[in-house]
Enzyme design. Sequence first.
Site, PDB file in Angstrom:
ATOM      1  CD  GLU A  98     -38.385  28.958 170.267  1.00 63.75           C
ATOM      2  OE1 GLU A  98     -38.802  28.155 169.408  1.00 63.75           O
ATOM      3  OE2 GLU A  98     -38.742  30.141 170.327  1.00 63.75           O
ATOM      4  CB  CYS A 111     -35.482  20.475 166.373  1.00 60.55           C
ATOM      5  SG  CYS A 111     -35.180  21.924 165.350  1.00 60.55           S
ATOM      6  CB  CYS A 118     -30.648  33.636 162.907  1.00 60.57           C
ATOM      7  SG  CYS A 118     -30.024  33.053 161.314  1.00 60.57           S
ATOM      8  CB  CYS A 122     -35.023  33.845 156.211  1.00 62.87           C
ATOM      9  SG  CYS A 122     -33.548  32.985 155.644  1.00 62.87           S
ATOM     10  CB  CYS A 125     -37.107  32.893 159.633  1.00 60.78           C
ATOM     11  SG  CYS A 125     -36.418  31.932 160.991  1.00 60.78           S
ATOM     12  CB  CYS A 339     -37.978  27.374 165.083  1.00 59.49           C
ATOM     13  SG  CYS A 339     -37.323  27.934 163.531  1.00 59.49           S
TER      14      CYS A 339
HETATM   15  N1  SAH Z   1     -30.643  28.394 159.350  1.00 59.83           N
HETATM   16  C1  SAH Z   1     -30.966  27.094 158.879  1.00 59.83           C
HETATM   17  C2  SAH Z   1     -31.781  26.239 159.833  1.00 59.83           C
HETATM   18  C3  SAH Z   1     -32.891  26.882 160.603  1.00 59.83           C
HETATM   19  S1  SAH Z   1     -34.546  26.905 160.075  1.00 59.83           S
HETATM   20  C4  SAH Z   1     -31.668  27.193 157.545  1.00 59.83           C
HETATM   21  O1  SAH Z   1     -31.966  28.285 157.106  1.00 59.83           O
HETATM   22  O2  SAH Z   1     -31.874  26.171 156.906  1.00 59.83           O
HETATM   23  C5  SAH Z   1     -35.072  25.345 159.501  1.00 59.83           C
HETATM   24  C6  SAH Z   1     -35.990  25.463 158.298  1.00 59.83           C
HETATM   25  O3  SAH Z   1     -37.214  26.133 158.619  1.00 59.83           O
HETATM   26  C7  SAH Z   1     -35.373  26.262 157.145  1.00 59.83           C
HETATM   27  O4  SAH Z   1     -35.658  25.614 155.948  1.00 59.83           O
HETATM   28  C8  SAH Z   1     -36.106  27.571 157.229  1.00 59.83           C
HETATM   29  O5  SAH Z   1     -36.065  28.265 156.014  1.00 59.83           O
HETATM   30  C9  SAH Z   1     -37.482  27.101 157.630  1.00 59.83           C
HETATM   31  N2  SAH Z   1     -38.350  28.125 158.217  1.00 59.83           N
HETATM   32  C10 SAH Z   1     -38.014  29.166 158.996  1.00 59.83           C
HETATM   33  N3  SAH Z   1     -39.088  29.886 159.354  1.00 59.83           N
HETATM   34  C11 SAH Z   1     -40.149  29.261 158.794  1.00 59.83           C
HETATM   35  C12 SAH Z   1     -41.547  29.501 158.801  1.00 59.83           C
HETATM   36  N4  SAH Z   1     -42.052  30.540 159.443  1.00 59.83           N
HETATM   37  N5  SAH Z   1     -42.332  28.648 158.119  1.00 59.83           N
HETATM   38  C13 SAH Z   1     -41.812  27.594 157.476  1.00 59.83           C
HETATM   39  N6  SAH Z   1     -40.519  27.308 157.428  1.00 59.83           N
HETATM   40  C14 SAH Z   1     -39.679  28.129 158.078  1.00 59.83           C
END
Ligand code: SAH
Length: 357
Positions: A98, A111, A118, A122, A125, A339
């Site tokens: 994406e 972005c 990944c 997390c 995510c 995302c």
């Molecule tokens: N891997 C990197 C960048 C990708 S995500 C990282 O972890 O920073 C970009 C941001 O979106 C990160 O801060 C991540 O923790 C956050 N994020 C991911 N899924 C999310 C969600 N469902 N709601 C809010 N923030 C989210």
Amino acid sequence: MKEVIILEKACISSYTPSALAEQLKAMGQPAFRARQIFKWLHQKMATDFDAMTDQPKALIAQLKERYQIAAPTIRRRQQSQDGTVKYLLQMGDGNCIETVLMRYSYGNTVCVSTQVGCAMGCRFCASTQAGRLRDLTAGEIAAEVYTAQRDSGERVSHVVLMGIGEPLHNFDSVMDFLEIISCPEGLNIGMRNLSLSTCGLVPQIEALAKKHLQLTLSVSLHAPNNAMRSGMMPVNDAYPLEQLIPACRRYQEETGRRISFEYSLVRGVNDAPETARELARLIRGMGAHVNLIPINPVDGSPYSATDDANVRRFQKQLEDLGVNATVRRRLGSDISAACGQLRREDADNKLERNQTP
Ligand code: SAH
């Protein structure tokens, strides 16, 4: 039976200017050819060698033989009422990622994803739910920006590495991408207009610091103590806060650039008043900025978002404690939001795609 080996052609869009010069030199070509081809790829965003009209025919034939140009196709495109456009891009090997184009008052921001999936896990995510399939090449990451610029017909002035994937887990390709995208012979997007977000890979933060880049580093913090953070982000077991925070402080000293912390608020998990106090204590004296994001709930995750009033209370509390905090504007909330969600939706069609040769 004769064995047939199909060799993947190298991605010519992934070479930095010096690496491309090396490639062309090995083909007996002068340095100016490398500069011309770099411009074709990264300024004029050519997706086909035949577009390079100032190159000799014989060289074009040779280039076609050896290399491919990263040129994803737009598989789906969703436009939000606020102008945000979300692309599902299909790479040469059929994998999808994406890319999002956001229109801010200071310019258009893309972005980009840095990996297919990944590995970081997390819990909130969507991008990580099916794990990591592969890294993107530098050229593929750049092609995300070019696709958005070409499709919108508008100049992209900022890039954030906050899409699918962990940029520092694909370190070398991401470093090459940063060099390519900021190059005056390319789109010339200055380092100060680039932001990289990491979940907190300490050795790679240290390695990035040594490069003294003027980009903005965002660290996904999300919790001020190890118990809470490990519950949300498995990476915290490998690099707990007593390693991560000193690494962030060293990064600031080494680069002279302030870090920005991302903090996604989850109802009943990390949004209590005492958690705000703990967060303020943890990052005291760093002058760092905290970006608050109400969590975007994803399927299969137990987390739900903190309501807006509570987000504002959390923000005010941090500010009262001397921590600079803002609430991130939610763009594109009417389209497949968080995302990784568009790609997951598309995974339902995977079977169909895998059956086509
Ligand atoms: N891997 C990197 C960048 C990708 S995500 C990282 O972890 O920073 C970009 C941001 O979106 C990160 O801060 C991540 O923790 C956050 N994020 C991911 N899924 C999310 C969600 N469902 N709601 C809010 N923030 C989210």
